[in-house]
Each structure stands twice: as structure tokens, then as C-alpha cells.
Design an enzyme around this catalytic site. Structure first.
Site, short mmCIF file in Angstrom:
data_model
loop_
_atom_site.label_atom_id
_atom_site.label_comp_id
_atom_site.label_asym_id
_atom_site.label_seq_id
_atom_site.Cartn_x
_atom_site.Cartn_y
_atom_site.Cartn_z
N SER A 1 3.55 -2.51 10.28
CA SER A 1 5.01 -2.51 10.49
C SER A 1 5.70 -3.81 10.06
CB SER A 1 5.34 -2.18 11.95
OG SER A 1 4.92 -0.86 12.24
N GLU B 1 -6.76 4.34 8.03
CA GLU B 1 -6.54 5.78 7.78
C GLU B 1 -7.77 6.41 7.15
OE1 GLU B 1 -2.81 5.32 5.72
OE2 GLU B 1 -1.84 4.82 7.62
N GLU C 1 -5.24 -5.34 10.57
CA GLU C 1 -4.23 -4.31 10.77
C GLU C 1 -4.50 -3.58 12.08
OE1 GLU C 1 -2.28 -2.98 6.91
OE2 GLU C 1 -4.12 -1.84 7.06
N ASN D 1 0.87 -1.18 0.00
CA ASN D 1 0.00 0.00 0.00
C ASN D 1 0.90 1.23 0.00
OD1 ASN D 1 -1.78 2.07 0.53
ND2 ASN D 1 -2.27 1.40 2.62
N TRP D 2 1.01 1.87 -1.15
CA TRP D 2 1.94 3.00 -1.27
C TRP D 2 1.38 4.26 -0.61
CZ3 TRP D 2 3.95 2.81 -7.08
CH2 TRP D 2 4.60 1.59 -7.29
N LYS D 3 0.11 4.23 -0.25
CA LYS D 3 -0.55 5.40 0.35
C LYS D 3 -0.35 6.64 -0.54
CE LYS D 3 0.21 3.31 4.82
NZ LYS D 3 0.13 3.46 6.25
N GLY E 1 2.81 -1.24 4.28
CA GLY E 1 2.81 0.18 3.96
C GLY E 1 4.22 0.67 3.68
N GLY E 2 4.86 1.24 4.68
CA GLY E 2 6.18 1.87 4.51
C GLY E 2 7.19 1.01 3.78
N GLY F 1 2.65 1.89 10.77
CA GLY F 1 3.62 2.97 10.65
C GLY F 1 4.35 3.32 11.94
N HIS G 1 -9.40 0.85 4.96
CA HIS G 1 -8.12 1.04 5.66
C HIS G 1 -8.36 1.97 6.85
CE1 HIS G 1 -4.04 2.32 6.56
NE2 HIS G 1 -3.63 1.26 5.88
C1 PEP Z 1 -0.69 -0.01 6.15
O1 PEP Z 1 -0.85 1.18 6.10
O2 PEP Z 1 -1.52 -0.78 5.65
C2 PEP Z 1 0.49 -0.51 6.85
C3 PEP Z 1 0.48 -1.74 7.24
O3 PEP Z 1 1.51 0.38 7.05
P1 PEP Z 1 2.97 0.04 7.66
O4 PEP Z 1 3.44 -1.23 7.00
O5 PEP Z 1 3.80 1.22 7.29
O6 PEP Z 1 2.79 -0.14 9.11
#
Ligand code: PEP
Length: 251
Positions: free
Chosen positions: A214, A102, A170, A12-14, A235-236, A176, A100
Site C-alpha cells: 500500500s 500472491e 511485504e 509490480n503491475w501484476k 503494486g496498485g 492492496g 511474492h
Molecule cells: C505488491 O503486490 O507487491 C504490493 C505491494 O501491492 P500494493 O502496493 O497494491 O499494496
């Protein structure tokens, strides 16, 4: 022994990536996936909507799948700034992330909204990845499993089957932050999710449950080996081709 649920590693590049960087990332992931020749796992990237079409072109022939990060529930109409599932499909997407945390937090999306978005994904021929997860306050007050159950019952549409849905667990506090639940906590949450899904869909045993929060190359092995974990939503760490490919390799 072959796994009955083919692992899915989704990035997920957000809201990250202008065209040049995104093309480098997409071609880097595509080259790694092509080189690896995996047939026992799926790799998906979910760029910002502006880049879905370009990324779809860039990864063509590599086996990398492309998804959106959100969609509107309607096909079209007076929804300024929104994007329909059909539009994502038209741009080359095969998947879409819905619900998600967010978006639940930033945009006030409810379980009902998420359910409608998942139905919209089906209407457009996309596979929805429905996200659920507890906040830190919910975990600390011992409500994690109840929250997950409520979210599942509200967000999973009637008529769902393992082939038509992916669920991502999640924990909001793990996204994050560099923090993750223990492997035992992940396994317990996933077992609970699958138990709840058993009451909602006919073939819950075959449905893929992703863990997100994470995940990185160094912890992917143990998190992905936890019971009932069938992949990761990243994500990251999905913003670096090598790191993302290391996670896919761990699957
Ligand atoms: C996400 O936003 O779906 C996520 C899992 O982010 P991260 O891997 O950065 O925690």
C-alpha cells in the site's frame, strides 16, 4: 552525503494491462524518469510476461529497468505455461520478482521454490527480488520476526551478496488493502531482516531492502525515510504513471 544503497523503486503491475494501456503507462513512466534524469535511484517496472518485450522496447533509452514477476526454476522443458528466467532475459528483463505472497498463496510456492527461482535468476543473469512478509494472523500472534527469519533462511540462496540480491519486505495484510505498518514497525522489521541477513551473506549492510504494501505518493516519503528502507515494491500505485513517479521522486 551520498547513500551507499541506491534506492530502487519497483512497480509490480501484476495481472494488469493489455498492450495499449501498458504502452501508455510504460511511456509515461519512461518520459518522467528521463525528464527527472535521476542517477541516484533506480526505477523498475515489472509488467505481465506477455508485455515484457514490448515494454522493454518502449522504455529503451529512458533509464527505466524492466523485470518479470515470476520465473520457473528450470531453463526449459515440459512445464506448460511457465516461463524461464532465460526467457525473461531474452525479452529484455534485468530483474525478476520471486516469492511474492500472491504466488506463495495462489500457487503454493515454498521457501525452497523461491530459493531455486532466485538461483535461476542468477543463472540467467537477472537480479532476483525475493519477497517475504507475515500474514495478519502471524503478526497478531507476535510471530512476525520469527516468520521473516524462517522465510529468509529458506529463500535466500547460498552465495548471495548485496550485488546479487534485493529483498522486499511485504506484510501480506498490507498488500492492496490501503493499510500499512507504522514507520516504527517497518523500521523494526527491516532492522531485523538486515540482522538475519548478516548471518547469511558477507555484505548484508550493502543489500537493498525494499518495503512493499500500500505504498502511494502520499505515504512514500515517510515509509522510504524509515530506517533500513532502500526503496519500495509498489503494486496498485504503479499502474498510474504520475502516482508511481511521485513515489520515485520521494525516494
Ligand atoms: C505488491 O503486490 O507487491 C504490493 C505491494 O501491492 P500494493 O502496493 O497494491 O499494496
Amino acid at each position: 552525503m551520498a547513500r551507499s544503497r541506491r534506492p530502487l523503486i519497483a512497480g509490480n503491475w501484476k495481472m494488469n494491462g493489455l498492450r495499449a494501456d501498458a504502452m501508455n503507462l510504460a511511456t509515461g513512466v519512461a518520459a518522467g524518469v528521463k525528464r527527472a534524469g535521476w542517477t541516484d535511484r533506480e526505477v523498475l517496472v515489472c509488467p505481465p510476461a506477455t508485455l515484457v518485450m514490448a515494454v522493454s522496447e518502449a522504455v529503451k533509452g529512458s533509464g527505466v529497468l524492466v523485470g518479470g514477476q515470476n520465473c520457473h526454476a528450470s531453463v526449459s522443458g515440459a512445464h506448460t505455461g511457465d516461463i524461464s528466467a532465460e526467457m525473461l532475459g531474452d525479452a529484455g528483463a534485468s530483474h525478476v520478482i520471486v516469492g511474492h505472497s500472491e504466488r506463495r498463496t495462489d500457487c503454493g510456492e515454498t521457501d525452497t521454490d523461491v530459493r531455486h527461482k532466485a538461483e535461476a535468476a542468477w543463472r540467467a543473469g537477472l537480479l532476483p527480488i525475493v519477497c517475504i512478509g507475515e500474514t495478519l494472523a502471524e503478526r497478531e500472534s507476535g510471530r512476525t520476526l520469527a516468520v521473516l527469519e524462517t522465510q529468509l533462511k529458506g529463500s535466500v540462496p547460498a552465495g548471495a551478496t548485496a550485488a546479487k540480491l534485493v529483498v522486499a519486505y511485504e506484510p501480506v495484510w498490507a498488500i492492496g488493502t490501503g493499510k500499512t505498518p507504522s514507520v516504527a514497525e517497518v523500521a523494526a522489521a527491516h532492522a531485523h531482516i538486515r540482522r538475519v541477513l548478516t548471518g547469511l551473506i558477507p555484505d548484508a549492510g550493502a543489500l537493498r531492502l525494499l518495503y512493499g504494501g500500500s505504498v502511494k505518493g502520499s505515504n512514500a516519503g515517510e515509509l522510504l525515510a524509515a530506517g533500513d528502507v532502500d526503496g519500495a515494491l509498489v503494486g496498485g500505485a504503479s499502474l498510474k504513471a504520475d502516482e508511481f513517479l511521485a513515489i520515485a521522486k520521494a525516494a
